[in-house]
Design an enzyme around this catalytic site. Structure first.
Site, PDB file in Angstrom:
ATOM      1  N   HIS A 213       1.282   0.584   1.221  1.00 47.72           N
ATOM      2  CA  HIS A 213       1.110   1.177   2.549  1.00 47.72           C
ATOM      3  C   HIS A 213       2.483   1.363   3.190  1.00 47.72           C
ATOM      4  O   HIS A 213       3.448   0.706   2.819  1.00 47.72           O
ATOM      5  CB  HIS A 213       0.238   0.238   3.396  1.00 47.72           C
ATOM      6  CG  HIS A 213      -0.265   0.876   4.650  1.00 47.72           C
ATOM      7  ND1 HIS A 213      -0.947   2.066   4.661  1.00 47.72           N
ATOM      8  CD2 HIS A 213      -0.207   0.470   5.941  1.00 47.72           C
ATOM      9  CE1 HIS A 213      -1.271   2.371   5.901  1.00 47.72           C
ATOM     10  NE2 HIS A 213      -0.831   1.416   6.714  1.00 47.72           N
TER      11      HIS A 213
ATOM     12  N   CYS B 227      -0.613   7.559   4.409  1.00 41.81           N
ATOM     13  CA  CYS B 227       0.174   6.707   5.278  1.00 41.81           C
ATOM     14  C   CYS B 227       1.627   7.149   5.427  1.00 41.81           C
ATOM     15  O   CYS B 227       2.169   7.158   6.527  1.00 41.81           O
ATOM     16  CB  CYS B 227       0.110   5.269   4.784  1.00 41.81           C
ATOM     17  SG  CYS B 227       0.600   5.079   3.062  1.00 41.81           S
TER      18      CYS B 227
ATOM     19  N   ASP C 245       0.851   1.223  13.421  1.00 40.02           N
ATOM     20  CA  ASP C 245       0.405   1.863  12.183  1.00 40.02           C
ATOM     21  C   ASP C 245      -0.307   3.152  12.540  1.00 40.02           C
ATOM     22  O   ASP C 245      -1.480   3.151  12.887  1.00 40.02           O
ATOM     23  CB  ASP C 245      -0.530   0.912  11.419  1.00 40.02           C
ATOM     24  CG  ASP C 245      -0.890   1.488  10.065  1.00 40.02           C
ATOM     25  OD1 ASP C 245      -0.476   2.630   9.770  1.00 40.02           O
ATOM     26  OD2 ASP C 245      -1.593   0.798   9.309  1.00 40.02           O
TER      27      ASP C 245
END
Lengths: 341, 655
Positions: free
Chosen positions: B457, B413, B473
């Protein structure tokens, strides 16, 4: 330079206040409780309790722990802290209960010579179903050994009270205390039984020779009773040796009679207060005491003559006691010479 | 005095127990203590016991003083500090060991027992597990039993000491419970001392440098637990917002210290239904709080503040598990207005860093025409090009974004978020990175959600005119299953497949979940009991407007009642043995006969006296007396007590 050393004025000395406070508290307790019977059951209202030094440290510790728990809002530390506080509360009650219901009784004190310690025997009985650990009898700085009482058990605790002068040794007050369970608290009860013991004069160390033995000396020979020949029976007097009681005659008639003995070779001596060649009264009494103790050791007969009193020659524990008692109380004002502890 | 002579062995009855209690209190510290401290403690204990057994001498004072100084220096060297739980417990253990060297009398052991209690206390400050409660109870029982044995004059059986100690503790437990519930809790500490400086922070890092750390922690440790008041939102909506990073130096993203911005909340517009929930955050030693994107309502009196980037933080660091209730809206608009200054901050890139990325972004922006199209094309690039999601990406060296986008194309991420944000900035679109957690696992046993460190995250937010800040995202473009199913779905499938078995794994999983549910209840009901929970509980008990005075008063009343009951219970134990029933029956008879026994008068004498005084009673008197004597002195099977009692009853009825 001044040679006088500096001293705190009495008013500034802590110990004086402490002593005063202590005396006052004692007087108060005495007024409150009154004089106790020789057998006394400890009631809750007469049991006092205060934390010990260890208890104070324990309190300080739990307080610190409380602050720590509050600071960190740590709930398990709170559990630990409050558990200890709870144990403190419980042990306070347990400590007090450890004394309630005990039966305290006076179990006697034997006469001693001045300078020796009089051993007061205090019996404590546990009538309950529970064990009573860690009991102690005490007065001022004097303590008995610490002991436990099983259910139903009775034990004698000894208090050794030092004596200095002849007469009475008094024990107007003593305490029973306990530190059970964790020595955090001390519970105690004061007992005012007004106990006293007899103190003979101190036997003199250096002694003049006792007066010569007077054998077969006129009318006194009659009184010179030894144990050689049986001379007849007379009514029992308190103090006669149990060995001389005519037990067979008692079994027959129910009257207590003492056997009298006489013997030509019986020697007897008279210890006369006026014949002791010392000016000091106490010194004379000491010397007389020494003579009596020594004569008793050799089983010789002796008589004692004090101004106003006379003990015809004899020997045995009872005779010795009568003579020494007379010496102990000789010329003693009604309430003087008593040692108050 | 005892310098010359050896020990007298009088401590043999109590010392082993004191040492046992101490050792029990040291056990939870062992894994944190330097080895030498444990060694000194064990060595001194064993040695002291041997001294007592063999009647050896204790060491002279100078050895003890030198040892004490060495130990103090040792602790200082090991911890570089003497405050906090770590050095504190090390000092306590060392003190206990040294005290043993001069323990001569029975009473010296008091110090050891006090140390034992402090050691238990410090282990509780360090960690509070479910088993800590039984541990502390056993520890206190151990210590108090040792205390009793030290204090006892006779050698009593161990069972008896344990029973007495246990009984006294059992009496103390209701008092403890009352104090625990009613003792007023305070919200703010008196002083701030770090509980344990040695353990590292377990929260999120304040900065992000994709490419530096080559792998991500997969720790299963719990980050926080969430109790939703209504429906649990779907997995792909579970973005737990933490802190925001907006400064980029070409390599590392950094943000601001926790801050307060009173305008931040006003710039939020919300739509749709609110989601209310309570988070129990594990201690992070940081100030950041986590909230479902985007938090809208919180408790001011818990010292929770919103910062400039709509990030929540608490004024004090989270040193203890922290409970807070929030309301979030999943549909929101953030900061539709951005002034030129701000616009500048969020589009700033260091000159010359990652030139290929910048060039690519500018090219794509020109081709795309609109910002929305550009964003979609970048996301499609992540999706369709050769990008892989991996937890163990290769290191990236200098110009990390360039290397990631054009060479390695592997990352997790942080890499995607960073690359995406850089591309946005290169195209003149304000962007920033949000660090937090994504997803969560609902525990079916307790109906709450667990979010673990492995759920950490990073995602991006971009700002478009009229739209304001909104979340993108990029990881979802690469590995949509990571977001849709959550880590657990994927993980469980993998585990089951790799074992080839489903049932045992399920079973272990169930067990883990049950344990976690138990722990959660424990945290919720016991460990989290603070000022708010206490206030609520007091209200539930019926106290209006609870304050500390009312609680203290109630506590005092309850304590008085409890102590009276306990005192009565203790008194019951001291009651005299049961009365002699035969004597009671016989006394009833004498009373009915109208005589009272004189001192020293035997039953037979009494019977003859009754006969003399009243002929009519003669027979009964001699019969009952005979019965009484048989009960009293005869063998137990000869006459039952019942016969005597019925004879007395008959007599009383007759007369």
């Amino acid at each position: 330079m001044s040679s006088t050393t500096f001293r705190f004025p009495d008013a500034l000395r802590f110990t004086t206040y402490r002593q005063k406070a202590r005396t006052r508290v004692r007087r108060w307790a005495r007024r409150r409780q009154g004089v106790d019977k020789p057998v006394t059951k400890l009631q809750p209202r007469r049991i006092y309790i205060l934390p010990t030094g260890v208890g104070l440290v324990f309190g300080l510790m739990t307080f610190t722990m409380l602050l720590g728990s509050m600071n960190y809002n740590n709930n398990l530390s709170f559990v630990l802290t409050f558990l200890l506080v709870g144990i403190g509360f419980v042990s306070m009650h347990q400590c007090q209960r450890n004394l309630v219901g005990l039966e305290v009784s006076f179990a006697g004190v034997d006469p001693v010579f001045a300078g020796q310690a009089a051993e007061f025997r205090i019996a404590i009985t546990n009538h309950s179903k529970n064990r009573r650990p860690h009991l102690q009898v005490y007065v001022d700085g004097i303590v008995s050994r610490i002991d436990d009482l099983e259910p139903g058990e009775s034990r004698v605790f000894h208090l050794e009270i030092p004596t200095r002068r002849r007469g009475y040794v008094r024990l107007p007050r003593f305490g029973v205390r306990t530190l059970f369970p964790f020595e955090l608290f001390r519970a105690w009860a004061w007992l005012h039984m007004d106990l006293s013991g007899l103190v003979y004069p101190t036997p003199a160390r250096l002694r003049p020779e006792p007066p010569p033995t007077q054998a077969a000396h006129g009318h006194r020979q009659h009184d010179a009773r030894g144990e050689e020949d049986f001379a007849g029976l007379r009514r029992y007097h308190e103090g006669d040796s149990p060995r001389h009681v005519a037990w067979k005659a008692y079994a027959r008639s129910g009257d207590l009679l003492s056997k009298q003995f006489s013997g030509a070779d019986t020697s007897s001596q008279w210890f006369d207060f006026d014949e002791v060649t010392t000016a000091d009264v106490e010194q004379r009494l000491s010397i007389l005491t020494r003579w009596i103790v020594d004569a008793e050791r050799t089983q010789a007969d002796y008589g004692l003559r004090l101004p106003g009193t006379e003990f015809p020659p004899a020997h045995g524990d009872a005779h010795r006691h009568r003579c020494l008692e007379a010496l102990a109380f000789f010329d003693l004002p009604a309430d003087d010479g008593a040692e108050t502890t | 005095m005892s310098k010359r002579t050896g020990t007298d062995g009088s401590l043999l009855a109590s010392l082993p127990w004191t040492l046992g209690a101490l050792a029990f209190s040291v056990v939870p510290h062992v894994q944190f203590l330097p080895t030498w401290v444990t060694g000194i403690f064990l060595g001194c204990s064993a040695w002291r016991l041997q001294v007592e057994r063999k009647r050896w001498r204790l060491p002279p004072a100078w050895i003890r003083i030198v040892l004490a100084m060495l130990c103090f220096i040792g602790v200082l060297a090991s911890y570089e500090s003497v405050s906090g739980v770590g050095p504190g417990s090390a000092l306590l253990a060392v003190m206990a060991a040294l005290k043993l060297l001069e323990t001569k009398q029975r009473r010296d052991q008091f110090v050891l027992l006090f140390i034992s209690i402090f050691l238990i206390m410090s282990s509780l400050l360090r960690e509070q597990y479910l088993w800590s409660l039984p541990y502390l109870l056993v520890g206190v029982l151990f210590t108090m039993t040792a205390w009793l044995r030290m204090s006892d004059m006779r050698r009593i059986p161990l069972r008896q000491s344990v029973m007495t100690g246990g009984r006294l503790i059992a009496y103390a437990i209701p008092l403890m419970l009352a104090m625990w519930v009613f003792f007023p809790r305070i919200a703010t500490p008196f002083w701030a001392v770090p509980i344990d400086t040695s353990s590292a922070s377990s929260g999120l890092s304040d900065t992000m440098s994709p490419g530096d750390v080559s792998s991500l922690s997969l720790s299963d440790a719990v980050a926080f637990r969430v109790d939703f008041e209504g429906e649990v939102p779907p997995q792909h909506e579970l973005y737990w917002r933490g802190l925001v990073l907006y400064n980029f130096n070409g390599r590392t993203w950094t943000g601001r210290e926790p801050n307060v911005d009173s305008t931040a909340r006003r710039s939020i517009e919300v739509n749709g239904d609110p989601v209310s929930y309570t988070i129990t955050l594990e201690p992070t030693r940081q100030q950041w709080l986590f909230a479902l994107d985007v938090p809208y309502e919180w408790q001011w009196r818990q010292n929770i503040r919103m910062g400039r980037h709509h990030d929540l933080s608490r004024v004090q660091p989270i040193d203890q598990r922290f409970n807070y209730r929030l309301t979030s809206y999943l549909d929101y608009r953030l900061a539709r207005d951005l002034n030129t200054n701000e616009h500048g901050w969020y589009t700033r890139l260091p000159d010359g860093a990652n030139p290929r990325t910048v060039a690519l972004a500018q090219q794509m922006r020109e081709d795309a025409g609109s910002a929305e199209t550009f964003i979609n094309r970048v996301l499609r690039m992540f999706n369709t090009d050769d990008f892989y999601y991996t937890l163990e990406p290769p290191p990236l060296g200098s110009s990390p974004v360039d290397r990631f986008l054009f060479d390695t194309k592997r990352g997790f991420c942080e890499h995607y978020a960073s690359a995406f944000a850089v591309m946005m900035r290169a195209a003149g679109i304000p962007s920033r990175i949000v660090l937090g957690y994504q997803g969560g696992e609902v525990n079916p046993m307790g109906e709450y959600m667990i979010v673990r460190q492995a759920d950490a995250h990073a995602w991006t937010e971009v700002w478009l005119p009229r739209r304001g800040w909104y979340r993108i995202d990029p990881t979802a473009a690469v590995a949509p299953e990571r977001i849709e199913e959550g880590r657990y779905g994927a993980m469980m499938d993998g585990v089951a497949a790799s074992w080839g078995l489903n049932a045992p794994t399920q079973w272990i999983y169930q067990l883990q979940m049950t344990w976690d549910a138990l722990n959660t209840k424990w945290n919720e009901w016991v460990l989290a009991y603070g000022p708010d929970q206490q206030g609520n509980f007091m209200q539930w008990l019926g106290m209006d407007e609870p304050d500390w005075q009312k609680m203290v008063l109630t506590l005092i009343v309850i304590l008085i009642v409890l102590i009276s009951i306990i005192s009565a219970l203790i008194m019951l134990r001291y009651r005299p043995p049961p009365k002699d029933e035969a004597a009671i029956a016989y006394r009833r008879f004498t009373k009915a006969a109208g005589v009272s026994p004189d001192t020293g008068e035997t039953p037979l004498m009494l019977a003859s006296r009754i006969s003399r005084e009243n002929e009519a009673l003669a027979k009964d008197a001699s019969d009952i007396t005979a019965l009484y004597l048989d009960v009293r002195y005869g063998p137990p099977e000869l006459v039952g007590i019942a016969r005597l009692q019925s004879a007395v009853a008959d007599f009383r009825r007759a007369h």
